[in-house]
Structure formats: structure tokens, C-alpha cells
Design an enzyme around this catalytic site. Structure first.
Site, PDB file in Angstrom:
ATOM      1  N   GLU A 261       0.836  -1.206   0.000  1.00 17.57           N
ATOM      2  CA  GLU A 261       0.000   0.000   0.000  1.00 17.57           C
ATOM      3  C   GLU A 261       0.864   1.245   0.000  1.00 17.57           C
ATOM      4  O   GLU A 261       1.975   1.228   0.522  1.00 17.57           O
ATOM      5  CB  GLU A 261      -0.872   0.041   1.269  1.00 17.57           C
ATOM      6  CG  GLU A 261      -1.835  -1.101   1.393  1.00 17.57           C
ATOM      7  CD  GLU A 261      -2.584  -1.060   2.718  1.00 17.57           C
ATOM      8  OE1 GLU A 261      -2.850   0.043   3.227  1.00 17.57           O
ATOM      9  OE2 GLU A 261      -2.886  -2.137   3.243  1.00 17.57           O
ATOM     10  N   LYS A 263       2.362   4.412   1.419  1.00 15.44           N
ATOM     11  CA  LYS A 263       2.565   4.850   2.800  1.00 15.44           C
ATOM     12  C   LYS A 263       2.386   6.366   2.782  1.00 15.44           C
ATOM     13  O   LYS A 263       3.272   7.105   2.356  1.00 15.44           O
ATOM     14  CB  LYS A 263       3.952   4.471   3.291  1.00 15.44           C
ATOM     15  CG  LYS A 263       4.157   4.835   4.735  1.00 15.44           C
ATOM     16  CD  LYS A 263       5.524   4.415   5.219  1.00 15.44           C
ATOM     17  CE  LYS A 263       5.665   4.654   6.690  1.00 15.44           C
ATOM     18  NZ  LYS A 263       5.334   6.019   7.087  1.00 15.44           N
ATOM     19  N   ARG A 268      -1.808   9.527  11.406  1.00 22.65           N
ATOM     20  CA  ARG A 268      -2.601   8.310  11.550  1.00 22.65           C
ATOM     21  C   ARG A 268      -3.873   8.627  12.313  1.00 22.65           C
ATOM     22  O   ARG A 268      -3.859   9.401  13.272  1.00 22.65           O
ATOM     23  CB  ARG A 268      -1.801   7.270  12.321  1.00 22.65           C
ATOM     24  CG  ARG A 268      -2.476   5.903  12.363  1.00 22.65           C
ATOM     25  CD  ARG A 268      -1.541   4.902  13.005  1.00 22.65           C
ATOM     26  NE  ARG A 268      -2.049   3.557  12.924  1.00 22.65           N
ATOM     27  CZ  ARG A 268      -1.275   2.482  12.878  1.00 22.65           C
ATOM     28  NH1 ARG A 268       0.030   2.610  12.879  1.00 22.65           N
ATOM     29  NH2 ARG A 268      -1.798   1.283  12.833  1.00 22.65           N
ATOM     30  N   PHE A 353      -6.885   2.153   5.647  1.00 23.78           N
ATOM     31  CA  PHE A 353      -6.114   0.935   5.387  1.00 23.78           C
ATOM     32  C   PHE A 353      -6.481  -0.259   6.271  1.00 23.78           C
ATOM     33  O   PHE A 353      -5.950  -1.338   6.088  1.00 23.78           O
ATOM     34  CB  PHE A 353      -4.607   1.208   5.425  1.00 23.78           C
ATOM     35  CG  PHE A 353      -4.098   1.881   6.683  1.00 23.78           C
ATOM     36  CD1 PHE A 353      -3.949   1.166   7.856  1.00 23.78           C
ATOM     37  CD2 PHE A 353      -3.745   3.226   6.660  1.00 23.78           C
ATOM     38  CE1 PHE A 353      -3.467   1.777   9.003  1.00 23.78           C
ATOM     39  CE2 PHE A 353      -3.266   3.849   7.801  1.00 23.78           C
ATOM     40  CZ  PHE A 353      -3.124   3.119   8.991  1.00 23.78           C
ATOM     41  N   ARG A 430       5.027  -4.038  17.359  1.00 24.46           N
ATOM     42  CA  ARG A 430       5.800  -3.801  16.140  1.00 24.46           C
ATOM     43  C   ARG A 430       6.323  -5.152  15.688  1.00 24.46           C
ATOM     44  O   ARG A 430       7.057  -5.810  16.427  1.00 24.46           O
ATOM     45  CB  ARG A 430       6.964  -2.856  16.428  1.00 24.46           C
ATOM     46  CG  ARG A 430       7.705  -2.409  15.184  1.00 24.46           C
ATOM     47  CD  ARG A 430       8.904  -1.563  15.540  1.00 24.46           C
ATOM     48  NE  ARG A 430       8.561  -0.327  16.244  1.00 24.46           N
ATOM     49  CZ  ARG A 430       8.043   0.753  15.666  1.00 24.46           C
ATOM     50  NH1 ARG A 430       7.790   0.755  14.376  1.00 24.46           N
ATOM     51  NH2 ARG A 430       7.771   1.823  16.372  1.00 24.46           N
ATOM     52  N   LYS A 436       7.742  -1.319   6.603  1.00 26.68           N
ATOM     53  CA  LYS A 436       7.731  -0.038   5.894  1.00 26.68           C
ATOM     54  C   LYS A 436       8.970   0.057   5.020  1.00 26.68           C
ATOM     55  O   LYS A 436      10.064  -0.333   5.427  1.00 26.68           O
ATOM     56  CB  LYS A 436       7.605   1.141   6.849  1.00 26.68           C
ATOM     57  CG  LYS A 436       8.601   1.207   7.959  1.00 26.68           C
ATOM     58  CD  LYS A 436       8.178   2.258   8.999  1.00 26.68           C
ATOM     59  CE  LYS A 436       9.110   2.259  10.176  1.00 26.68           C
ATOM     60  NZ  LYS A 436       8.602   2.968  11.330  1.00 26.68           N
TER      61      LYS A 436
HETATM   62  P1  ATP Z   1       6.101   3.935  13.848  1.00 25.93           P
HETATM   63  O1  ATP Z   1       4.653   4.335  13.727  1.00 25.93           O
HETATM   64  O2  ATP Z   1       6.414   2.723  13.066  1.00 25.93           O
HETATM   65  O3  ATP Z   1       6.619   3.949  15.241  1.00 25.93           O
HETATM   66  P2  ATP Z   1       6.595   6.493  12.846  1.00 25.93           P
HETATM   67  O4  ATP Z   1       5.573   7.054  13.777  1.00 25.93           O
HETATM   68  O5  ATP Z   1       7.854   7.248  12.637  1.00 25.93           O
HETATM   69  O6  ATP Z   1       6.973   5.022  13.203  1.00 25.93           O
HETATM   70  P3  ATP Z   1       6.482   5.683  10.227  1.00 25.93           P
HETATM   71  O7  ATP Z   1       7.827   5.125  10.365  1.00 25.93           O
HETATM   72  O8  ATP Z   1       6.370   6.760   9.226  1.00 25.93           O
HETATM   73  O9  ATP Z   1       5.861   6.278  11.515  1.00 25.93           O
HETATM   74  O10 ATP Z   1       5.492   4.463   9.843  1.00 25.93           O
HETATM   75  C1  ATP Z   1       4.294   4.073  10.381  1.00 25.93           C
HETATM   76  C2  ATP Z   1       3.111   4.983  10.054  1.00 25.93           C
HETATM   77  O11 ATP Z   1       2.799   5.042   8.672  1.00 25.93           O
HETATM   78  C3  ATP Z   1       1.789   4.496  10.632  1.00 25.93           C
HETATM   79  O12 ATP Z   1       1.691   4.756  11.992  1.00 25.93           O
HETATM   80  C4  ATP Z   1       0.759   5.229   9.812  1.00 25.93           C
HETATM   81  O13 ATP Z   1       0.484   6.474  10.401  1.00 25.93           O
HETATM   82  C5  ATP Z   1       1.471   5.519   8.501  1.00 25.93           C
HETATM   83  N1  ATP Z   1       0.838   4.910   7.314  1.00 25.93           N
HETATM   84  C6  ATP Z   1       0.690   5.553   6.137  1.00 25.93           C
HETATM   85  N2  ATP Z   1       0.123   4.774   5.220  1.00 25.93           N
HETATM   86  C7  ATP Z   1      -0.119   3.583   5.801  1.00 25.93           C
HETATM   87  C8  ATP Z   1      -0.685   2.363   5.347  1.00 25.93           C
HETATM   88  N3  ATP Z   1      -1.113   2.209   4.097  1.00 25.93           N
HETATM   89  N4  ATP Z   1      -0.755   1.339   6.242  1.00 25.93           N
HETATM   90  C9  ATP Z   1      -0.317   1.485   7.518  1.00 25.93           C
HETATM   91  N5  ATP Z   1       0.233   2.625   7.996  1.00 25.93           N
HETATM   92  C10 ATP Z   1       0.341   3.669   7.154  1.00 25.93           C
END
Ligand code: ATP
Length: 605
Positions: A261, A263, A268, A353, A430, A436
Site C-alpha cells: 500500500e 505509505k 494516523r 487501510f 511492532r 515499511k
Molecule cells: P512507527 O509508527 O512505526 O513507530 P513512525 O511514527 O515514525 O513510526 P512511520 O515510520 O512513518 O511512523 O510508519 C508508520 C506509520 O505510517 C503508521 O503509523 C501510519 O500512520 C502511517 N501509514 C501511512 N500509510 C499507511 C498504510 N497504508 N498502512 C499502515 N500505515 C500507514
């Protein structure tokens, strides 16, 4: 449970340096507490009154107000309390000391707390109730109400109780009892062994209210916890992703098949629908409903269920083209005070999602395929409220292609999700079910480029029917063609957009111009004639665009991320535009810069 018991435990806890002992102190408290007060005990131990996500005001009154309350409670002049505070630097110690040396004032305060038939001793429930009234008092006269309530509590308390009441009121309990300690203490207190902590953790992940989880455990035991399912209105702790940067490795990790998907780079959102009511929780489970009245409206309309919990990403978009806007714009929106202005200036889309609960059906233990299926049924998609872009991939090359397309469309990369039967929603964890894959670097594009208009797209929304975005190309000297680089829908003023149809009119043709190499199909084709200056955030690789295709990597061209229009360049002919050769050079220099940035500061061997 008497508040005195809690105060004594807090005093011991404050002095201990051993975590084991801290767990023992807290579990001992749970053992002594009546089941119906366990939730309040959990909150108070953490220096709060209720879970964050309720969005209710917390304690944390200013020192000035607290000094007034102490002065009133103990019949001591404010200046004296202030001087003591200056000396001791801790409102708790001040209250404790004054309570020890001065007789509490009874001057009409008892009526605030004392109910007929009550003992003189404070209970945990009573303290929680009065403190809640302090936190919730607002509006005219609330300051006096707060002072009287606090003073009445202090006047009823013993010295040690006064210490902790003052600290709680000031929002400075700072005991450092985290969720993990409490869960361990709960396991020991109610099941006799910390080995049962995972059951408590599971329940907490699914229902992010530790007070409530503790109460269920205290009243119905472990079996009660096992029955905890998602409840609309109470947030579920979010599932998180691991990170990798090699498509082959990523696919292997998830078992060879994946739902890939976009990102999205926004915020979120866990959206709960309960009848007509919609609540939005953030990644950190804060209640952010008030920040997104537009999302609330979309969810109310778009979720075809009486009750549902779905997850998605809120992203700023260009209202005319639907193109994704950078994360920073969402931050700008959040800083605006007038929410209605913010909605207009920074419109958002929601890309959903996941579905975790729909009309009584708990989905978190279902594989992702099933959850996505339910999601697609429960969501009535619209322009602004729809499912995330997704692709089923088994080939690393397909994954990479989709990744590049995602970047080019303004996403941050892709989320690769395992598709097998065990691909459940791992609340609060996690793991490798989600991986990701995003850009590791960011390098700003400093130079603008001059590109040629070769096509146009009709706008949506308020620009329905009129041109809202243009397809731009670079000039390739060797073949004398124009190769597409990007679609631009940003940076145009309203006046620019108004004039656009008129401006293009003389150049419109019914098909692609023979000198234009394009895989994209714009709504309108034009003769390459008009040149504009374009700025983006960086150059990217793109499977959609034909510019320099194959020069850097097989099958992909060069594009621009987040391109925006700067101005027209009527002084330039199409052949004066930036050439494909120049773009290759710019891309290489960008890569060099990134390598330099990465290696900079590393010790030389
Ligand atoms: P994490 O949430 O993994 O601790 P982070 O807050 O820095 O790290 P990212 O590393 O950018 O966030 O990756 C996770 C986030 O990506 C999710 O919490 C969500 O908000 C976002 N996201 C965007 N698109 C999607 C998707 N298609 N499916 C799941 N999450 C997504």
C-alpha cells in the site's frame, strides 16, 4: 480503600530504588483495594484522573492557586505559604509541614467534601471525585470553586496525605510508575504470578484503558480479560511496522506475497463510529476529534455501519487535483487557531487501510485479506474518503515499481503487509507482518527547471470542468522530442487558473503531439509551446514518466516530487527548456550529495 493507605505506599515507593520493590508495593496496594476502586487507583498512581484519550481536562493547577488553597486550609497567610514554598520548593512538603504544625481550618470548608454519615477519613474514591471536580471546573467563579475544593481536601487530610494531594493537584506526582510496572503488579496481585502479564497486555492493547482493564481483572479475573474485545469509543493501541530497504528481502520476510500500500505521509487516525457520533484518535491515542470536523463529517457519511473502528491516514491534498501535499501542510493546519479557516485552507483526504471492528464483529484476529474486504464493504468511497492505493505483489520488481510510483505521487514510500492466514492485526506491537519501505534520505531540490506544457488535466471539486493541472516535459536534444517529467497542480494562483483555458486554447490538439513521448493520457493534448519554471522537493525515479527512461535504471524515468508552478517563461521557446541531459546530471549530483551527507562524519578507516 483509605487514601492514607495509598499515601503510605507512595511514600515507600518514592524512596525505593528497586523496581522489584516498586512492583511489590503497587501489587500490595491492588490486593488491599476494593475491586470498584481499582481503576481510580491505577489513574492516581500515574498522577492522572482518567485515560488521556477521553480528552478531559487533567490536574495541574498553578502554584499560585495552590498556595491560596493551602493558606485557606491551614489558616496561614499566603505570604507565609509562599515563603515556605520558596524554601522547600515542593508544594507537597509545604502542605505536609503546615498540616503538621497548624490545626486545619474548619471555617465552612467541611461542606465541600463531607457527606452525611461519612467518616472523617478520606478514601481513594472520595479524593478522586473531588480532584475530578477541581479539574472539570470551568468558567466564571471556577477559580474560587477550585480553591475551596482543594482547601477542603487538605483540611481533611493528615500530613502525609496532604503531601500527595498537593502534588497531585499541581500535576507533579512524578512517581514514574509506568504502564509496564502496573501490569506486572496487577498480574502478581490478581493471578499470583507475573507470568500472566501477557494476558493483561493483550487486553490493554485491545482496550487502551489500563484502569478499566485492571477493574475487569479484579472483578472477573483472567477469563474476564480474555473476553475483552474492541469497544467503539475506546482506542485500540496501533499496530506498528518494522523497516527494511530491499524489495526482495521484504517480500521474503512476509512469505513471498504481500499487499503493498502507499505509505501516506500524514497523521494516523483511528476512527470510531458509534451511531451518529464519530471519535478520532491519534497514533498516540490522543482524542483529536476536535481538530478534524471535516473528517468527522466524512466518516459519518462514508462509514456504512452503525458501529465501526477503522484506521487510515489523514493527508493534506490539493483540492483541485486531489494530489497529495507534504506533511508540513498538515502541521500548518494544526497550528491554525480557527478550525474552519484551517479546513478551507488545508483540505484533507482520508486514506483508509484497516478495519478492526464492524457492527459487533471483532476483526483484529482475522487475516488482513478479510479485514480489507470488510473495509471495502463498509466504506462508501468518495474523492476525499477512500481506501489506500494497494497492489498485490509477489515480484520484487513490481514492488519497486509501485514504490517509485508512490514516491512520485507524494507518498512517503510503501507499507508491505503479509497476506498469509496469520496476518492478524497485532495491536500495540511492532512486528514483521507490516514492513515499511521508505526513502532513507531527503535532499532538497535547489534549482528550478524550465519545462514545456504538453497536456492538461481537468480539475475536480471546485474546478470541475476547468483545467486544474498541467503535464510537463523536458526537451531531449538527441531525438528532438519532449519527454514527460511531472504533472503539476500546485503553485498556480487563482488568477493563473482562471486564465488557463484561454492560454492553452490556441495550442489544443485532438491527440498527442508527435514530438511528445508520453505514457500518460491527459484530458487535453497541446502542442509543445508554453514554458514554465517549476520547483520540486527533489528528483525521483518514476515508472510513469518517459523523461530519461532507462538512463538511470531500466524501465524508469526521472520525475519531480511535489512539483509546483513558479511562473511562466514567455521568454523561452520549448527548445530552450531544461534538457533530459541536464536532468540526468541533476539527478546524479543529487545522489552524490546524498552519499556525501551519509558518509559525512563517519570515521575514516
Ligand atoms: P512507527 O509508527 O512505526 O513507530 P513512525 O511514527 O515514525 O513510526 P512511520 O515510520 O512513518 O511512523 O510508519 C508508520 C506509520 O505510517 C503508521 O503509523 C501510519 O500512520 C502511517 N501509514 C501511512 N500509510 C499507511 C498504510 N497504508 N498502512 C499502515 N500505515 C500507514
Amino acid at each position: 480503600m483509605l487514601f492514607e493507605v495509598l499515601a503510605k505506599a507512595l511514600e515507600v515507593a518514592e524512596r525505593t530504588t528497586s523496581r522489584t520493590q516498586l512492583v511489590a508495593i503497587v501489587s500490595d496496594l491492588f490486593r488491599k483495594a476494593e475491586p470498584d476502586v481499582v481503576d481510580k487507583l491505577v489513574y492516581l498512581l500515574q498522577g492522572r484522573l482518567w485515560p488521556d484519550w477521553l480528552g478531559l481536562p487533567e490536574l495541574g493547577v498553578g502554584v499560585k492557586l495552590l498556595i491560596k488553597a493551602i493558606s485557606k486550609a491551614y489558616g496561614v497567610r499566603e505570604s507565609e505559604v509562599e515563603a515556605l514554598y520558596g524554601k522547600l520548593g515542593d508544594s507537597g512538603k509545604v502542605a505536609e509541614q503546615l498540616r503538621t504544625t497548624k490545626a486545619p481550618s474548619t471555617g465552612g470548608l467541611a461542606k465541600f467534601v463531607q457527606k452525611p454519615g461519612e467518616t472523617a477519613k478520606l478514601t481513594v474514591a472520595e479524593v478522586h471525585e473531588i480532584l475530578s471536580r477541581v479539574a472539570l471546573a470551568t468558567g466564571e467563579g471556577s477559580r474560587d470553586i477550585k480553591i475551596n475544593l482543594i482547601a477542603s481536601l487538605l483540611s481533611k487530610a493528615g500530613p502525609l496525605e496532604a503531601r500527595y494531594i498537593a502534588r497531585l493537584v499541581e500535576g507533579r506526582l512524578r512517581l514514574g510508575v509506568g504502564d509496564a510496572t502496573i501490569m506486572e503488579a496487577l498480574a502478581v496481585a490478581y493471578t499470583g504470578s507475573s507470568a500472566n502479564r501477557p494476558v493483561i497486555e493483550y487486553a490493554y492493547n485491545v482496550r487502551a484503558d489500563l484502569g478499566n482493564v485492571a477493574k475487569v481483572l479484579a472483578t472477573r479475573g483472567l477469563e474476564g480479560l480474555k473476553g475483552i474485545a474492541p469497544t467503539p469509543g475506546i482506542p485500540i493501541r496501533p499496530m506498528l511496522a518494522e523497516r527494511l530497504s530491499d524489495p526482495g528481502e521484504i517480500l521474503a520476510k512476509v512469505g513471498g506475497r504481500a499487499l503493498v500500500e502507499y505509505k501516506y505521509d500524514g497523521e494516523r487516525a483511528q476512527i470510531h463510529k458509534i451511531g451518529d457520533k464519530v471519535v478520532v484518535f491519534s497514533r498516540r491515542l490522543e482524542n483529536i476529534t476536535h481538530q478534524y470536523p471535516d473528517v468527522v463529517e466524512m466518516a459519518r457519511e462514508g462509514l456504512k455501519a452503525s458501529e465501526a473502528i477503522v484506521e487510515g491516514e489523514i493527508v493534506c491534498i490539493d483540492p483541485d487535483t486531489g494530489a497529495l501535499r507534504p506533511f508540513q501542510e498538515l502541521m500548518h493546519r494544526k497550528r491554525k487557531h480557527d478550525i474552519h479557516e484551517a479546513i478551507k485552507e488545508y483540505p484533507v483526504s482520508v486514506f483508509l487501510f484497516d478495519a478492526l471492528y464492524v457492527d459487533g464483529k471483532n476483526l483484529i484476529n482475522k487475516p488482513i485479506r478479510e479485514r480489507r474486504e470488510v473495509l471495502s464493504k463498509v466504506v462508501e468511497e468518495s474523492e476525499r474518503f477512500r481506501l489506500s492505493e494497494a497492489l498485490l505483489a509477489t515480484e520484487p520488481t513490481k514492488l519497486e515499481e509501485f514504490f517509485l510510483k508512490a514516491i512520485e505521487d507524494g507518498a512517503e514510500g510503501v507499507m508491505v503487509k503479509a497476506l498469509h492466514d496469520q496476518s492478524v492485526y497485532q495491536a500495540g506491537a511492532r512486528g514483521w507482518l507490516w514492513i515499511k519501505y521508505k526513502r532513507d534520505y531527503k535532499s532538497e531540490m535547489i534549482d528550478t527547471v524550465d519545462l514545456v506544457v504538453v497536456g492538461a488535466f481537468k480539475g475536480r471539486g471546485r474546478r470541475g470542468g476547468k483545467v486544474g493541472a498541467l503535464l510537463f516535459a523536458a526537451y531531449d536534444k538527441a531525438t528532438d522530442t519532449f519527454q514527460t517529467v511531472c504533472k503539476v497542480g500546485s503553485g498556480f494562483s487563482d488568477a493563473d487558473l482562471e486564465k488557463m483555458d484561454e492560454l492553452l486554447k490556441p495550442y489544443v490538439i485532438p491527440h498527442r503531439h508527435p514530438r511528445v513521448i508520453s505514457d500518460m493520457e491527459p484530458d487535453i493534448w497541446v502542442v509543445p509551446a508554453l514554458v514554465a519554471e517549476i520547483l520540486g522537493s527533489e528528483l525521483t525515479l518514476s515508472p510513469q514518466h518517459t523523461c530519461c527512461r532507462g538512463a538511470i535504471r531500466k524501465g524508469v524515468g526521472i520525475s519531480i516530487r511535489f512539483p509546483r508552478f513558479i511562473r511562466w517563461r514567455p521568454d523561452k521557446s520549448p527548445e530552450d527548456a531544461t534538457t533530459t541531459e541536464e536532468l540526468i546530471e541533476m539527478y546524479r549530483s543529487q545522489l552524490r550529495k546524498i552519499v556525501e551527507e551519509v558518509t559525512e562524519g563517519q570515521p575514516s578507516s
